[in-house]
Scaffold this motif. Sequence first.
Motif, PDB file in Angstrom:
ATOM      1  N   ILE A   8       1.065  -1.218  -0.069  1.00 28.16           N
ATOM      2  CA  ILE A   8      -0.378  -0.213   0.054  1.00 28.16           C
ATOM      3  C   ILE A   8       1.247   1.646   0.227  1.00 28.16           C
ATOM      4  N   ALA A   9       1.754   1.100   0.763  1.00 28.73           N
ATOM      5  CA  ALA A   9       2.966   2.390   0.884  1.00 28.73           C
ATOM      6  C   ALA A   9       3.597   2.730  -0.820  1.00 28.73           C
ATOM      7  N   SER A  10       3.909   1.491  -1.139  1.00 24.89           N
ATOM      8  CA  SER A  10       3.829   1.834  -2.065  1.00 24.89           C
ATOM      9  C   SER A  10       3.386   2.735  -3.563  1.00 24.89           C
ATOM     10  N   ARG A  11       2.137   1.494  -3.384  1.00 25.81           N
ATOM     11  CA  ARG A  11       0.949   2.294  -4.428  1.00 25.81           C
ATOM     12  C   ARG A  11       0.532   3.684  -3.780  1.00 25.81           C
ATOM     13  N   LEU A  12       0.730   4.325  -3.241  1.00 25.73           N
ATOM     14  CA  LEU A  12       0.289   5.519  -2.388  1.00 25.73           C
ATOM     15  C   LEU A  12       1.405   6.553  -3.247  1.00 25.73           C
ATOM     16  N   GLN A  18       2.415  10.621  -9.722  1.00 22.76           N
ATOM     17  CA  GLN A  18       1.599  11.274 -10.564  1.00 22.76           C
ATOM     18  C   GLN A  18       1.186  12.770 -10.745  1.00 22.76           C
ATOM     19  N   TYR A  19       0.839  13.029  -9.247  1.00 23.46           N
ATOM     20  CA  TYR A  19       0.349  14.445  -9.167  1.00 23.46           C
ATOM     21  C   TYR A  19       1.784  15.348  -8.897  1.00 23.46           C
ATOM     22  N   SER A  20       2.931  14.612  -9.667  1.00 20.72           N
ATOM     23  CA  SER A  20       4.021  15.727  -9.056  1.00 20.72           C
ATOM     24  C   SER A  20       4.663  16.053  -7.305  1.00 20.72           C
ATOM     25  N   LEU A  21       3.666  14.949  -6.910  1.00 23.87           N
ATOM     26  CA  LEU A  21       4.568  15.373  -5.170  1.00 23.87           C
ATOM     27  C   LEU A  21       6.213  14.657  -4.955  1.00 23.87           C
ATOM     28  N   PRO A  22       6.384  15.404  -4.488  1.00 24.07           N
ATOM     29  CA  PRO A  22       6.219  15.990  -2.752  1.00 24.07           C
ATOM     30  C   PRO A  22       6.065  17.499  -3.910  1.00 24.07           C
ATOM     31  N   THR A  23       6.073  18.243  -3.209  1.00 19.56           N
ATOM     32  CA  THR A  23       5.677  20.394  -3.212  1.00 19.56           C
ATOM     33  C   THR A  23       6.160  20.848  -2.440  1.00 19.56           C
ATOM     34  N   GLU A  24       6.086  21.833  -2.301  1.00 17.70           N
ATOM     35  CA  GLU A  24       6.500  22.971  -1.337  1.00 17.70           C
ATOM     36  C   GLU A  24       6.313  22.508   0.168  1.00 17.70           C
ATOM     37  N   TYR A  25       4.876  22.409   0.249  1.00 18.20           N
ATOM     38  CA  TYR A  25       4.225  21.558   1.515  1.00 18.20           C
ATOM     39  C   TYR A  25       3.314  20.591   1.553  1.00 18.20           C
ATOM     40  N   GLU A  30       9.530   9.644   4.248  1.00 13.46           N
ATOM     41  CA  GLU A  30      10.722   8.642   4.333  1.00 13.46           C
ATOM     42  C   GLU A  30      11.870   9.396   4.055  1.00 13.46           C
ATOM     43  N   ASN A  31      11.414  10.592   2.806  1.00 16.40           N
ATOM     44  CA  ASN A  31      12.678  11.439   3.004  1.00 16.40           C
ATOM     45  C   ASN A  31      12.194  12.626   4.315  1.00 16.40           C
ATOM     46  N   LEU A  32      11.710  12.932   5.162  1.00 12.86           N
ATOM     47  CA  LEU A  32      11.863  13.702   6.407  1.00 12.86           C
ATOM     48  C   LEU A  32      12.586  13.382   6.838  1.00 12.86           C
ATOM     49  N   THR A  33      13.428  14.283   7.532  1.00  7.86           N
ATOM     50  CA  THR A  33      15.139  14.429   8.382  1.00  7.86           C
ATOM     51  C   THR A  33      14.754  13.081   9.977  1.00  7.86           C
ATOM     52  N   GLN A  34      15.026  12.645  10.812  1.00  6.14           N
ATOM     53  CA  GLN A  34      14.654  12.028  11.682  1.00  6.14           C
ATOM     54  C   GLN A  34      14.302  13.228  12.758  1.00  6.14           C
ATOM     55  N   PRO A  52       3.522   5.549   7.913  1.00  9.07           N
ATOM     56  CA  PRO A  52       3.318   7.011   7.521  1.00  9.07           C
ATOM     57  C   PRO A  52       3.671   7.195   5.759  1.00  9.07           C
ATOM     58  N   THR A  53       3.004   7.509   5.272  1.00  4.57           N
ATOM     59  CA  THR A  53       4.046   7.502   3.641  1.00  4.57           C
ATOM     60  C   THR A  53       3.712   9.082   2.868  1.00  4.57           C
ATOM     61  N   LEU A  54       2.701  10.076   3.001  1.00  8.55           N
ATOM     62  CA  LEU A  54       2.911  11.442   3.053  1.00  8.55           C
ATOM     63  C   LEU A  54       2.697  12.044   4.145  1.00  8.55           C
ATOM     64  N   LEU A  55       3.301  13.354   4.032  1.00 11.99           N
ATOM     65  CA  LEU A  55       2.549  14.293   4.677  1.00 11.99           C
ATOM     66  C   LEU A  55       2.288  15.407   4.127  1.00 11.99           C
ATOM     67  N   PHE A  56       1.160  16.195   4.817  1.00 10.46           N
ATOM     68  CA  PHE A  56       1.203  17.256   3.960  1.00 10.46           C
ATOM     69  C   PHE A  56       1.089  18.432   5.301  1.00 10.46           C
ATOM     70  N   ILE A  57       1.270  19.498   4.830  1.00  6.93           N
ATOM     71  CA  ILE A  57       1.420  21.090   5.805  1.00  6.93           C
ATOM     72  C   ILE A  57       0.630  21.908   5.547  1.00  6.93           C
TER      73      ILE A  57
END
Length: 123
Positions: A8-12, A18-25, A30-34, A52-57
């Motif tokens: 499921i994480a790989s599909r997300l 496909q929606y050009s994520l990541p973006t500014e927000y 997995e790419n966040l700093t520790q 946890p796969t995607l973070l939106f702020i």
Amino acid sequence: MQKTDEYIASRLTWKAKQYSLPTEYSFYFENLTQKKKDHYYEYIMDQNIGIPTLLFIQPNSTKWTIIGTRKIVWGENGQSESLLFSNIKEIKPHSLDSKEKFEKAVNGSLPKMEWNELTLTEI
């Protein structure tokens, strides 16, 4: 067939690309700093969200949303709530500027990247 959290994480992630994520927000968790991961883990570790796969702020705000492999979790100011994906009946755009934009979004002609808030309807 039972789908694993890893599948499921790989599909997300695939769909997000496909929606050009990541973006500014928006970010791949997995790419966040520790340090950032640890900050959000405080809110999600008891939520059983899967991976946890995607973070939106939200800009100029403390609001955040994390999409895991089992749940969506959102919060602000030290508080959080979650919802199992299986309990989501409907997802619609919210707070669009005009009735025309809302109708375009619901009918599929307004790109989802322009949806800046969603309304989730529970079963």
